[in-house]
Motif scaffolding. Structure first.
Motif, short mmCIF file in Angstrom:
data_model
loop_
_atom_site.label_atom_id
_atom_site.label_comp_id
_atom_site.label_asym_id
_atom_site.label_seq_id
_atom_site.Cartn_x
_atom_site.Cartn_y
_atom_site.Cartn_z
N ARG A 128 0.83 -1.22 0.00
CA ARG A 128 0.00 0.00 0.00
C ARG A 128 0.86 1.27 0.00
NH1 ARG A 128 -4.94 -2.42 1.45
NH2 ARG A 128 -4.65 -4.24 2.77
N LEU A 129 1.94 1.26 -0.77
CA LEU A 129 2.90 2.35 -0.73
C LEU A 129 2.89 3.22 -1.99
CD1 LEU A 129 5.95 0.41 0.78
CD2 LEU A 129 4.33 1.90 1.97
N PHE A 130 1.99 2.94 -2.93
CA PHE A 130 2.00 3.70 -4.19
C PHE A 130 1.30 5.04 -4.02
CE2 PHE A 130 2.34 -0.75 -5.50
CZ PHE A 130 3.52 -0.68 -6.24
N SER A 131 1.82 6.06 -4.70
CA SER A 131 1.21 7.39 -4.65
C SER A 131 -0.01 7.43 -5.58
CB SER A 131 2.23 8.43 -5.11
OG SER A 131 2.48 8.30 -6.50
N PRO A 132 -0.87 8.44 -5.42
CA PRO A 132 -2.03 8.55 -6.31
C PRO A 132 -1.65 8.63 -7.78
CG PRO A 132 -2.35 9.94 -4.40
CD PRO A 132 -0.94 9.42 -4.31
N MET A 133 -0.59 9.37 -8.10
CA MET A 133 -0.19 9.47 -9.50
C MET A 133 0.31 8.12 -10.02
SD MET A 133 2.60 11.96 -11.37
CE MET A 133 4.02 11.03 -10.78
N GLU A 134 1.15 7.44 -9.24
CA GLU A 134 1.62 6.12 -9.66
C GLU A 134 0.47 5.15 -9.84
OE1 GLU A 134 5.98 6.23 -7.35
OE2 GLU A 134 4.22 5.28 -6.43
N ASN A 135 -0.45 5.16 -8.89
CA ASN A 135 -1.59 4.25 -9.00
C ASN A 135 -2.52 4.64 -10.13
OD1 ASN A 135 -2.86 1.90 -7.91
ND2 ASN A 135 -4.47 3.21 -7.08
N GLY A 136 -2.65 5.94 -10.39
CA GLY A 136 -3.46 6.39 -11.52
C GLY A 136 -2.91 5.90 -12.84
N PHE A 137 -1.59 5.99 -13.00
CA PHE A 137 -0.96 5.45 -14.22
C PHE A 137 -1.11 3.94 -14.28
CE2 PHE A 137 1.02 9.54 -14.89
CZ PHE A 137 1.26 9.57 -16.26
N ALA A 138 -0.98 3.27 -13.13
CA ALA A 138 -1.11 1.81 -13.11
C ALA A 138 -2.54 1.38 -13.45
CB ALA A 138 -0.70 1.26 -11.75
N ILE A 139 -3.54 2.10 -12.91
CA ILE A 139 -4.93 1.80 -13.25
C ILE A 139 -5.15 1.98 -14.74
CG2 ILE A 139 -7.31 2.59 -12.99
CD1 ILE A 139 -6.67 3.28 -10.09
N SER A 140 -4.60 3.06 -15.28
CA SER A 140 -4.72 3.29 -16.72
C SER A 140 -4.08 2.16 -17.50
CB SER A 140 -4.05 4.63 -17.09
OG SER A 140 -4.60 5.69 -16.36
N GLY A 141 -2.88 1.74 -17.05
CA GLY A 141 -2.21 0.64 -17.71
C GLY A 141 -2.99 -0.65 -17.62
N ILE A 184 5.20 -2.59 -14.06
CA ILE A 184 5.04 -3.00 -15.46
C ILE A 184 3.89 -2.23 -16.09
CG2 ILE A 184 4.34 -4.91 -16.95
CD1 ILE A 184 5.84 -6.77 -14.99
N GLN A 185 2.80 -2.05 -15.35
CA GLN A 185 1.64 -1.32 -15.87
C GLN A 185 1.96 0.17 -16.05
OE1 GLN A 185 -1.00 -2.53 -12.82
NE2 GLN A 185 -1.79 -4.29 -13.94
N ILE A 186 2.75 0.75 -15.17
CA ILE A 186 3.12 2.15 -15.31
C ILE A 186 3.96 2.36 -16.57
CG2 ILE A 186 4.50 4.01 -14.30
CD1 ILE A 186 3.61 2.98 -11.54
N VAL A 187 4.97 1.50 -16.75
CA VAL A 187 5.81 1.60 -17.95
C VAL A 187 4.96 1.43 -19.20
CG1 VAL A 187 7.69 0.49 -19.22
CG2 VAL A 187 7.89 0.83 -16.75
N LYS A 188 4.08 0.44 -19.17
CA LYS A 188 3.23 0.19 -20.33
C LYS A 188 2.29 1.37 -20.62
CE LYS A 188 -1.19 -0.92 -21.35
NZ LYS A 188 -2.46 -1.30 -20.73
N ALA A 189 1.72 1.99 -19.57
CA ALA A 189 0.81 3.12 -19.78
C ALA A 189 1.53 4.27 -20.46
CB ALA A 189 0.22 3.57 -18.44
N VAL A 190 2.74 4.56 -20.03
CA VAL A 190 3.51 5.64 -20.64
C VAL A 190 3.79 5.32 -22.11
CG1 VAL A 190 5.72 6.85 -20.61
CG2 VAL A 190 4.54 6.36 -18.46
N LEU A 191 4.22 4.09 -22.40
CA LEU A 191 4.50 3.70 -23.79
C LEU A 191 3.24 3.77 -24.65
CD1 LEU A 191 6.79 0.58 -23.23
CD2 LEU A 191 7.48 2.84 -24.05
N LEU A 192 2.12 3.28 -24.12
CA LEU A 192 0.89 3.24 -24.90
C LEU A 192 0.37 4.65 -25.19
CD1 LEU A 192 -1.34 1.57 -26.21
CD2 LEU A 192 -2.50 1.51 -24.00
#
Length: 547
Positions: free
Chosen positions: A43-56, A186-194
């Protein structure tokens, strides 16, 4: 495709796989073996990190490949997917995100079981979550097969099949070794690439038409073979009562299904507070909204530049529209620009598939281990309580570590099932397959979730009936629909036992899920537990006592 396409795309595939395996190795070394670390990343992810991960997690192969393909083939009717997937996040933001973060621990069943008879509820919700996850996984497998078939020239069925197997193996490795921490990065990296890839393609399409969206639509209509009908409702779904009902059914499933997707709900537990969960959704809405607007441009761009007939010839379901568009925007087949752009888009799409399947597999393995296995283990050990003694006693502690081992085994089992079904469904559109997963989620998971959060009289029988009352009709209606039998595009084209006329069951199964929950509650001999509901209500609204 030429040898240059294959070589460059495979190099980019290999680079992304190497990076993601590196992330997984790093995460596995930081993994302490606890269930909290495996399921939520501490439970250590920030809102921005989790927002990108949700998007991914959300912007899947269905979004990038399937929706654009449907728009390229069906015009206006294909846009329903873009609109539905985006509008669904308003339901998530206003009804479930913050409340689920406060009430839940690891899974959807945690939210419901907080005030119900635990074992029966966990069994029902766990079974539903696994069903939804497997349906969603199948769509990603089909997308991977279509992508590699195009890369290798579209002639090798064996290559498509081995790609499905390879993606399944990688997703098991990501989840079993890295857990939520690796999956999130992995989802954050993928969201940025996509997002970067989609933005570049969208800009190139608009530049091709000098920024004139009207000219883009007109050209798309001309090259579609349908004229102005391409820009009007009815091309994809028809204009009779069955087609219109199917259209409504699909819209309901898309708008309501997101709030019942297990791999989306589990992401709200990866941030430290409910406020962070809400901010995560705001971040994700911005990112996802921009992306789905771009899929509209890409879909009509593929129809205008590549042509609907060429897209259909490459893949009857339209799953290869975006890679073909990239090839044309880069200069066409044989050109250096076309080769590079095609390879980049293919690699981004492949990254999309790998990241999404990792998130879905984690959610489904968590349901098997935490909801199904652990509830029976608690019964055997005599542990009780709404939280199942998650933090109490040596037996509970040992169970937590045992849960992680079971979750890893479950990831392998779920991966095997998804691979098998993915091999069967290779000729179906990936966005269409995801629509079925959304229908099951909206029918089985959403009613029990909303009743648990907002209905004071809701009982254990109501919860169990609500889940099965939506899950069983949804799955049964899909099995008896034209999706499975009765036509050349069905899963079993050689037989015909369909009796349900609609392709998406949502318009029938979603109301049945709500109705079954109400009937189960009003006919229940047990009184509702007012004290536990009050405790859950306070926790949901204030966060007091939340994990």
């Amino acid at each position: 495709m030429t040898g240059d396409h294959q070589t460059l795309a495979l190099l980019l595939f290999s680079a992304f796989v190497a990076v993601t395996l590196g992330i997984t190795t790093w995460a596995s070394r930081r993994h302490h073996g606890s269930a909290d670390e495996f399921y939520t990343g501490g439970r250590l992810f920030s809102p921005m990190e989790n927002g990108f991960a949700i998007s991914g997690d959300y912007m899947s192969a269905a979004s990038f490949l399937g929706i654009s393909g449907l728009i390229a083939l069906n015009g206006y009717d294909g846009m329903l997917y873009s609109v539905g997937f985006l509008v669904a996040w308003l339901v998530v933001l206003f009804l479930v995100a913050e409340l689920v973060r406060n009430c839940g621990r690891f899974t959807l069943a945690d939210v419901v079981a907080a005030r119900m008879g635990e074992r029966r509820v966990r069994t029902a919700v766990g079974a539903s979550s696994v069903t939804v996850s497997v349906l969603y996984l199948v769509a990603q497998m089909v997308g991977a097969g279509s992508l590699v078939a195009l890369l290798l020239g579209g002639t090798s069925d064996a290559a498509r099949s081995w790609t499905v197997v390879g993606v399944g193996a990688l997703m098991v490795v990501y989840v079993a070794l890295g857990g939520m921490r690796a999956t999130t990065w992995i989802q954050i990296v993928k969201a940025v690439l996509l997002l970067a890839g989609a933005l570049a393609l969208t800009a190139l399409v608009l530049l091709r038409f000098r920024g004139d969206f009207g000219e883009l639509l007109t050209t798309a209509a001309e090259r579609s073979g349908h004229g102005l009908d391409f820009l009007a409702p009815g091309l994809g779904h028809g204009d009779d009562w069955t087609a219109r009902t199917d259209f409504i059914s699909l819209g309901l499933a898309l708008v309501l299904g997101t709030a019942g997707l297990p791999h989306i709900l589990v992401r709200f537990s990866t941030v430290p507070t409910a406020r962070a969960a809400r901010r995560s959704v705001v971040w994700s809405i911005g990112l996802i909204g921009g992306f789905y607007l771009m899929t509209i441009v890409l879909g009509f761009g593929a129809a205008a530049i590549v042509g609907s007939d060429a897209v259909r010839a490459s893949n009857p379901a339209g799953n290869t529209a975006v890679p073909l568009l990239a090839l044309e925007l880069g200069g066409g087949a044989g050109s250096t620009g076309g080769t590079v752009l095609f390879a980049v888009v293919a690699a981004v799409a492949f990254a999309t598939i790998l990241a999404v399947v990792a998130g879905i597999t984690l959610a489904s393995s968590a349901s098997v281990a935490h909801d199904l296995y652990a509830s029976f283990a608690r019964r055997r050990d005599g542990a009780g309580g709404a939280d199942g003694g998650a933090d109490g006693g040596g037996g509970a502690g040992r169970r937590r570590y045992g849960e992680v081992a079971v979750a890893r085994v479950a990831a392998v089992a779920v991966g095997g099932v998804a691979i098998g079904l993915g091999l069967l469904a290779q000729d179906l559109n990936v966005a269409f397959l995801v629509g079925l997963a959304f229908a099951v989620a909206a029918s089985a998971n959403l009613p029990v979730l909303l009743y648990s959060l907002f209905w004071r009289r809701f009982t254990t029988r109501g919860a169990v009936w609500s889940v099965y009352g939506g899950l069983i009709p949804a799955v049964l209606l899909v099995a008896l629909s034209p999706v499975v039998s009765g036509g050349p595009g069905a899963l079993l084209p050689g037989v015909d036992f369909h009796v349900f006329p609609l392709q998406n069951p949502g318009v029938v199964s979603i109301p049945l899920g709500f109705l079954a929950g109400w009937l189960g509650t009003v006919s229940s001999p047990e009184p509702p537990d007012e004290a536990r509901h009050a405790e859950t209500e306070v926790r949901a609204l204030t966060g007091a006592g939340a994990a």
